[in-house]
Design a protein around this motif. Sequence first.
Motif, short mmCIF file in Angstrom:
data_model
loop_
_atom_site.label_atom_id
_atom_site.label_comp_id
_atom_site.label_asym_id
_atom_site.label_seq_id
_atom_site.Cartn_x
_atom_site.Cartn_y
_atom_site.Cartn_z
N PRO A 12 25.52 86.18 -92.91
CA PRO A 12 26.61 87.16 -92.82
C PRO A 12 27.82 86.62 -92.08
N ALA A 13 28.91 87.38 -92.15
CA ALA A 13 30.17 86.98 -91.50
C ALA A 13 29.97 86.80 -90.01
N GLY A 14 30.49 85.70 -89.48
CA GLY A 14 30.48 85.50 -88.03
C GLY A 14 29.18 84.97 -87.45
N ALA A 15 28.27 84.51 -88.30
CA ALA A 15 26.99 83.99 -87.77
C ALA A 15 27.13 82.58 -87.22
N ARG A 154 27.98 88.72 -83.30
CA ARG A 154 28.94 88.14 -84.25
C ARG A 154 30.35 88.66 -84.00
N ALA A 155 30.45 89.95 -83.67
CA ALA A 155 31.78 90.53 -83.39
C ALA A 155 32.38 89.91 -82.14
N GLU A 161 37.11 83.84 -80.99
CA GLU A 161 37.81 82.92 -81.89
C GLU A 161 39.26 83.34 -82.08
N LEU A 162 39.46 84.64 -82.34
CA LEU A 162 40.81 85.16 -82.58
C LEU A 162 41.66 85.06 -81.31
N LEU A 163 41.03 85.35 -80.18
CA LEU A 163 41.74 85.25 -78.89
C LEU A 163 42.21 83.82 -78.65
N ALA A 164 41.32 82.87 -78.96
CA ALA A 164 41.65 81.45 -78.76
C ALA A 164 42.85 81.05 -79.61
N LYS A 165 43.02 81.75 -80.75
CA LYS A 165 44.16 81.44 -81.63
C LYS A 165 45.40 82.22 -81.21
N GLY A 166 45.26 83.00 -80.13
CA GLY A 166 46.40 83.76 -79.63
C GLY A 166 46.62 85.07 -80.36
N GLN A 167 45.62 85.50 -81.17
CA GLN A 167 45.79 86.77 -81.89
C GLN A 167 45.29 87.94 -81.05
N LYS A 168 45.85 89.14 -81.30
CA LYS A 168 45.40 90.34 -80.59
C LYS A 168 44.07 90.78 -81.18
N VAL A 169 43.14 91.23 -80.31
CA VAL A 169 41.86 91.70 -80.86
C VAL A 169 41.43 93.04 -80.28
N ASN A 170 40.67 93.76 -81.10
CA ASN A 170 40.09 95.01 -80.67
C ASN A 170 38.62 94.92 -81.06
N TYR A 171 37.75 94.75 -80.05
CA TYR A 171 36.33 94.52 -80.32
C TYR A 171 35.74 95.58 -81.26
N LYS A 176 33.42 96.99 -86.46
CA LYS A 176 33.42 97.89 -87.62
C LYS A 176 33.63 97.09 -88.91
N ASP A 177 34.58 96.14 -88.87
CA ASP A 177 34.86 95.31 -90.05
C ASP A 177 33.64 94.47 -90.43
N ILE A 178 32.95 93.95 -89.43
CA ILE A 178 31.77 93.10 -89.69
C ILE A 178 30.67 93.94 -90.34
N ILE A 179 30.46 95.13 -89.82
CA ILE A 179 29.40 95.99 -90.37
C ILE A 179 29.75 96.40 -91.81
N GLN A 180 31.02 96.67 -92.04
CA GLN A 180 31.43 97.05 -93.40
C GLN A 180 31.28 95.87 -94.37
N ARG A 181 31.67 94.67 -93.90
CA ARG A 181 31.56 93.48 -94.75
C ARG A 181 30.09 93.16 -95.04
#
Length: 226
Positions: A12-15, A154-155, A161-171, A176-181
């Motif tokens: 799955p995503a993020g494993a 995974r979340a 990962e996103l934080l390291a790229k300087g992106q804003k994140v909301n756990y 929720k996105d991971i569970i939906q995917r």
Amino acid sequence: MAKTYAIAIDGPAGAGKSTIAKRLAKELGYHYVDTGAIYRTVAYFMDLLGVSPKDSDGVERYIDELTIQIEYDEEGKQHMLMNGMDVTDEIRTQDISQKASLVSAQPVVREVLLDMQRDVAKAHNVIMDGRDIGTVVLPKADVKIFLTATPEVRAKRRCDELLAKGQKVNYEQVLKDIIQRDYQDTHREIAPLKLARDSVKVDTSELDIEGVIAAIEAIIKEKIPV
Ligand code: DC
């Protein structure tokens, strides 16, 4: 033609599939193929055209206008070319993750991408990561790994990962996105994400990268002369 070896890493995503597969590919001198990036390129193309990833007629109408090439730079990093344009970075957003999951359920997309993935494996020793590599794309792969972890772990990793790229994140949103995917990828009709009969499941929830690498190396050594 000389025998080529294939290692399939599904999950799955993020494993942690891409991190692990990249490291192993370097160690073994194999070609690393991130198949999710190919689905992401299709999703990005349809998005630019304003075609919904759920619109099967629209996707079918425009898929022939897309040429995808996979290229590798000197560091071995995989680049995705969409009709000649490098979209490697553009396809890495949360929005495209969701759209890739939806567009990947379209039969015409899976059909077009199947041969592309198999052709790479015919020409090189590969470590290929995705959702259906051990079940559909390379059912005769020499080694099949199913890499997984709890959705929460995974979340958390995806957020880091996103934080390291300087992106804003909301756990909460990432979870929720991971569970939906997970739901979409395991419930689609064609080539859903599932454990292949002869796949070895590795749960990475409690392991760090070195631990996962060691576990997988041991599995590979049993099946491939390295
Ligand atoms: O691995 P990834 O998160 O980059 O993949 C994005 C989406 O593409 C994923 O949610 C489902 C789809 N995919 C697929 O259906 N089959 C694959 N072999 C790889 C990815």
